[in-house]
Design a protein around this motif. Sequence first.
Motif, PDB file in Angstrom:
ATOM      1  N   VAL A 272     -59.790  -3.225  46.104  1.00  0.00           N
ATOM      2  CA  VAL A 272     -59.819  -4.433  46.935  1.00  0.00           C
ATOM      3  C   VAL A 272     -59.902  -5.619  45.992  1.00  0.00           C
ATOM      4  CG1 VAL A 272     -61.113  -5.719  48.695  1.00  0.00           C
ATOM      5  CG2 VAL A 272     -61.054  -3.218  48.780  1.00  0.00           C
TER       6      VAL A 272
ATOM      7  N   GLU B 144     -54.188   1.983  55.584  1.00  0.00           N
ATOM      8  CA  GLU B 144     -54.376   0.979  54.538  1.00  0.00           C
ATOM      9  C   GLU B 144     -54.206  -0.417  55.132  1.00  0.00           C
ATOM     10  OE1 GLU B 144     -52.615   0.643  50.181  1.00  0.00           O
ATOM     11  OE2 GLU B 144     -51.253  -0.139  51.683  1.00  0.00           O
ATOM     12  N   ILE B 145     -55.224  -1.247  54.954  1.00  0.00           N
ATOM     13  CA  ILE B 145     -55.108  -2.657  55.330  1.00  0.00           C
ATOM     14  C   ILE B 145     -54.640  -3.378  54.070  1.00  0.00           C
ATOM     15  CG2 ILE B 145     -56.323  -4.691  56.207  1.00  0.00           C
ATOM     16  CD1 ILE B 145     -56.268  -2.424  58.255  1.00  0.00           C
TER      17      ILE B 145
ATOM     18  N   ALA C 290     -61.590  -3.509  56.014  1.00  0.00           N
ATOM     19  CA  ALA C 290     -60.567  -2.753  55.278  1.00  0.00           C
ATOM     20  C   ALA C 290     -61.126  -1.418  54.783  1.00  0.00           C
ATOM     21  CB  ALA C 290     -60.047  -3.579  54.103  1.00  0.00           C
TER      22      ALA C 290
ATOM     23  N   THR D 102     -56.002  -3.384  48.915  1.00  0.00           N
ATOM     24  CA  THR D 102     -56.201  -4.466  49.886  1.00  0.00           C
ATOM     25  C   THR D 102     -56.356  -5.786  49.146  1.00  0.00           C
ATOM     26  OG1 THR D 102     -57.405  -2.963  51.374  1.00  0.00           O
ATOM     27  CG2 THR D 102     -57.664  -5.330  51.771  1.00  0.00           C
TER      28      THR D 102
END
Length: 246
Positions: A138, A234-235, A226, A181
């Motif tokens: 992320v 998957e975001i 997320a 993300t």
Amino acid sequence: MSEIDGKVVAVTGASGGIGEAIARTLADRGAAVVLGARRTDRLEQVAGDIRARGGRAIVCTTDVTVREDLDRLVARAVAEFGRLDVLVSNAGISKIGPMADLDVDGWSAMIDVNLRGVLHGIAAALPVFRRQGRGHLVTTVSTSGLKITPTMAVYAGTKNAVRTLLEGLRQESTDGVLRTTAVSPGFVRTDLAGSIDNLEVRAEIQRGIDEFAIAPEAVARAVAFAIEQPHDVEIGEIVLRPTVQG
Ligand SMILES: NC(=O)c1ccc[n+]([C@@H]2O[C@H](COP(=O)([O-])OP(=O)(O)OC[C@H]3O[C@@H](n4cnc5c(N)ncnc54)[C@H](OP(=O)(O)O)[C@@H]3O)[C@@H](O)[C@H]2O)c1
């Protein structure tokens, strides 16, 4: 039970602002967090608060411009908690100003922290994610990369470079091991303006922050969203900004 409960998450830039909010929010939801940044005293304070609330947190002094520091951050997570589920590459600086200022040192510093720092995180975490069979990267990018405005060219360039490399990595990782993300916040109430050397620009950004910025916890909730999705979801991108931001 939340999908976040029991996950091991390392966060860079966890000594303040958005990174601190991410660490606190995820720890409240049951994650074990590994806090990285340069200011060890601030990290100890955050970790102490988390532990006092019954959470799990350890500190690892980290300068993201130093590759070995990211290796150490990831290794600490694995040594202490047995694995690393998520690396949140959040550390960033914003030495913004008109390009005509020719602040070449500031440009280099942004490239070193905002771009190279994320690459160092990827280099450290990817082998662990591959070994484990899963992992999640992320990163905090910015709406400055979506709406290009004067004074933010280089800052936005570093953020869009990170956006691009995450998408490239995603395209190379369709075997189901890795999720990526990129979270793009608009104005958030943090100390980020403190890293702006151009006083006029700093005052203007600070005015925006004082007038309408959103709380760092809003970004933390987006990151939690997320992470808490099942691994087959998957975001890829989240954009969040103050409702009144143009
Ligand atoms: N605030 C906003 O409006 C906004 C909007 C969009 C995106 N963002 C992004 O969000 C991220 C977090 O920023 P913030 O707003 O929370 O700012 P902040 O309050 O200034 O926090 C920045 C964090 O990055 C850490 N950091 C800076 N240089 C570092 C280095 N070389 N190695 C390790 N850590 C380093 C700082 O810790 P130490 O000084 O202790 O190392 C601090 O924890 C940044 O990537 C920023 O670009 C912010």
